[in-house]
Design a protein around this motif. Sequence first.
Motif, PDB file in Angstrom:
ATOM      1  N   SER A  57      -4.807  -6.645   1.498  1.00 44.81           N
ATOM      2  CA  SER A  57      -5.236  -6.659   0.106  1.00 44.81           C
ATOM      3  C   SER A  57      -4.132  -6.946  -0.882  1.00 44.81           C
ATOM      4  O   SER A  57      -2.965  -7.165  -0.350  1.00 44.81           O
ATOM      5  N   THR A  58      -4.406  -7.441  -2.101  1.00 43.55           N
ATOM      6  CA  THR A  58      -3.146  -7.631  -3.197  1.00 43.55           C
ATOM      7  C   THR A  58      -2.413  -6.752  -3.108  1.00 43.55           C
ATOM      8  O   THR A  58      -1.186  -6.926  -3.136  1.00 43.55           O
ATOM      9  N   ALA A  59      -2.671  -5.203  -3.484  1.00 41.46           N
ATOM     10  CA  ALA A  59      -1.877  -4.172  -3.456  1.00 41.46           C
ATOM     11  C   ALA A  59      -0.837  -3.990  -2.035  1.00 41.46           C
ATOM     12  O   ALA A  59       0.119  -3.769  -2.243  1.00 41.46           O
ATOM     13  N   GLU A  60      -1.651  -4.176  -0.879  1.00 46.77           N
ATOM     14  CA  GLU A  60      -0.971  -4.061   0.314  1.00 46.77           C
ATOM     15  C   GLU A  60       0.174  -5.166   0.326  1.00 46.77           C
ATOM     16  O   GLU A  60       1.288  -5.031   0.871  1.00 46.77           O
ATOM     17  N   VAL A  61      -0.057  -6.509  -0.091  1.00 44.86           N
ATOM     18  CA  VAL A  61       0.765  -7.339  -0.247  1.00 44.86           C
ATOM     19  C   VAL A  61       1.886  -6.983  -1.161  1.00 44.86           C
ATOM     20  O   VAL A  61       3.232  -7.507  -0.504  1.00 44.86           O
ATOM     21  N   PHE A  62       1.816  -6.723  -2.246  1.00 43.09           N
ATOM     22  CA  PHE A  62       2.960  -6.487  -2.913  1.00 43.09           C
ATOM     23  C   PHE A  62       3.777  -5.047  -2.436  1.00 43.09           C
ATOM     24  O   PHE A  62       4.882  -5.117  -2.537  1.00 43.09           O
ATOM     25  N   THR A  63       2.959  -4.194  -1.779  1.00 41.35           N
ATOM     26  CA  THR A  63       3.795  -3.198  -1.096  1.00 41.35           C
ATOM     27  C   THR A  63       4.743  -3.952   0.042  1.00 41.35           C
ATOM     28  O   THR A  63       6.053  -3.223   0.244  1.00 41.35           O
ATOM     29  N   VAL A  64       4.259  -4.709   0.590  1.00 46.52           N
ATOM     30  CA  VAL A  64       5.172  -5.366   1.919  1.00 46.52           C
ATOM     31  C   VAL A  64       5.912  -5.997   1.144  1.00 46.52           C
ATOM     32  O   VAL A  64       7.280  -5.909   1.723  1.00 46.52           O
ATOM     33  N   MET A  65       5.848  -6.725   0.078  1.00 50.32           N
ATOM     34  CA  MET A  65       6.649  -7.574  -0.425  1.00 50.32           C
ATOM     35  C   MET A  65       8.026  -6.571  -1.029  1.00 50.32           C
ATOM     36  O   MET A  65       9.287  -7.118  -0.951  1.00 50.32           O
ATOM     37  N   GLU A  66       7.751  -5.539  -1.583  1.00 52.55           N
ATOM     38  CA  GLU A  66       8.750  -4.757  -2.092  1.00 52.55           C
ATOM     39  C   GLU A  66       9.499  -4.143  -0.973  1.00 52.55           C
ATOM     40  O   GLU A  66      10.907  -4.151  -1.047  1.00 52.55           O
ATOM     41  N   LEU A  99      10.358 -10.192  -8.071  1.00 49.76           N
ATOM     42  CA  LEU A  99      11.179  -9.474  -7.093  1.00 49.76           C
ATOM     43  C   LEU A  99      12.618 -10.308  -6.714  1.00 49.76           C
ATOM     44  O   LEU A  99      13.398  -9.453  -6.198  1.00 49.76           O
ATOM     45  N   GLY A 100      12.617 -11.262  -7.127  1.00 51.74           N
ATOM     46  CA  GLY A 100      13.894 -12.120  -6.807  1.00 51.74           C
ATOM     47  C   GLY A 100      14.018 -13.077  -5.513  1.00 51.74           C
ATOM     48  O   GLY A 100      15.112 -13.485  -5.108  1.00 51.74           O
ATOM     49  N   PHE A 101      12.781 -13.074  -4.884  1.00 54.90           N
ATOM     50  CA  PHE A 101      12.721 -14.049  -3.649  1.00 54.90           C
ATOM     51  C   PHE A 101      13.186 -15.650  -4.051  1.00 54.90           C
ATOM     52  O   PHE A 101      12.388 -15.712  -5.059  1.00 54.90           O
ATOM     53  N   PHE A 306       7.824  -3.215   7.370  1.00 52.64           N
ATOM     54  CA  PHE A 306       8.587  -4.397   8.046  1.00 52.64           C
ATOM     55  C   PHE A 306       9.937  -3.907   8.264  1.00 52.64           C
ATOM     56  O   PHE A 306      10.465  -4.224   9.450  1.00 52.64           O
ATOM     57  N   SER A 307      10.587  -3.121   7.664  1.00 55.20           N
ATOM     58  CA  SER A 307      11.890  -2.643   7.723  1.00 55.20           C
ATOM     59  C   SER A 307      12.101  -2.046   8.901  1.00 55.20           C
ATOM     60  O   SER A 307      13.162  -1.717   9.509  1.00 55.20           O
TER      61      SER A 307
END
Length: 394
Positions: A57-66, A99-101, A306-307
Motif C-alpha cells: 500500500s502507499t503507507a507501506e511504501v512510505f515506511t519502507v522508503m524511510e 527524503l533526499g533520494f 530492509f535494513s
Amino acid sequence: MLRITPYLQSVAHPVPLVPPRQPTGPVVIWNLIRRCNLTCKHCYSVSADTVFPGELSTAEVFTVMEDLRAFGVPVLILSGGEPLMRPDIYDIGQRAKQLGFYVGLSSNGTLIDRGNVGRIAAVGFDYVGISLDGLRATHDRFRRLDGAFDSSLAALRLCRDAGMKVGVRYTMTEDNAHDLPALLQLVDDEGIDKFYFSHLNYAGRGNKHRADDARHARTRWAMDLLIESCWQHIQAGRPKDFVTGNNDADGVYLLQWVERHHPTLAEDLRRRLEQWGGNASGVLGNVHPDTMWWKIGLGNVKERPFSAIWPDTTHPLMAGLKQRPRPVTGRCGACRHLAICNGNTRVRAWELTGDFWAADPACYLTDAEIGVAEGEHPLAELTPYPRRRREVQA
Ligand code: SF4
C-alpha cells in the motif's frame, strides 16, 4: 552496471585517480508493482495486465522508503511492472524526493502523454528511462503491441521537452541486434541524454527466451559499436551517457579497447575499473539479491525491514555475493580479470548449471584474453529453457 562515458573521459582528458567514496548503501531498483499494460517477450518480472496480490500500500511504501533512507540507500529506481500503473506513483516519487533520494523512473513509456507529463515533471524525477527494443517493427513485435514504439518515442520526446533527463534502455538479443546502429542514431538525432545497453539476463521471460541471447561474436560487435560511439561523442565535445548492464566482462572489454588505442593510459584505467569492482547487487517488496533473482527470496519488507534483511548473510547466496573475491569456480575462478569483473552475473550461471558459483556462460572474452589455457575451462552450453506445455505462451 558500467558507465562507459566517465572512463573514456578519463582517457581523453586524464585526471589523477582519487580514492573511491564508499557508497552509503546499495542502489535499490524497486519493482513497485508487478502489473503492466504490456507482456513483453523478455520481461524479467513476468508481468501482465492483472492485479497481483500482495502489492504494498502507499503507507507501506512510505515506511519502507524511510527505512531505506535511514539505512543509507542513496538511489531509488522506481520500476515494475509498469510503475505508472500505480495511481499513487506521483505521491511516492514526491515522498522519495523529500527524503533526499536520487530518484529514477523506469517505464515502458506507453502511459506517458500530454495529459500527465506535467505531473511527472513536477515530481522532479532525476531521470526517466524508457525501453526501446529496436525500431518500430522490432519494438512492436517484442512488446506484442502495434503502436507501442510510437507511444514510447512520443513519451521520450515529451519528457525531454519538459526538461527531464531521459534515456533509452535497450536489451540486445539475436532477434533485435540488427537495429542497434539505427537506434544509436535515433538517440543522437533526438538529443536523448543516455543510452543504457542491457545484456540479456536469464530471469523471468528473459530466461524462457535465453536461447535467443546474443552470441559472443555479436556481443563483441555491439560493444565495439558502443565504445566507438561514446568515444566519438567525447571527441566531438558533446559527451553522452553510455551505460551497459548485466555483463561485467564489459569492463575488461573496455580495458582491452584502451590497451589497443591508448596503451599508455591502460594501467590507469585498470586501476579505475578495479575500484568500480564489477558485479554488484540491487533489490524489491520481497527482497532479492538483485532484480534478476526472482526465484531467491531473502525476506519480505512487510514482515522485516530492509535494513535487517540486507545485511543478513544466512542465505549462502547472499553470503557468497558479499564475499570479495566471490567464491566463483571454473573459468571465472581462474580469470585474471576477476578483480575487475567480480565473476559477472551469477543468475545466468545458476540457471544453466544449478551452481551459484559456476562460470558465467555469457562471458564473451576469449580464453587468451582472460589468461587461461585454451579449452581448459569450457563454458556451460547455452541450452534452451526447458518449457512445460503450459508455458508455451509465456
Ligand atoms: S571469466 Fe568470469 S570473471 Fe573473467 S571476465 Fe569472464 S565473466 Fe568475468
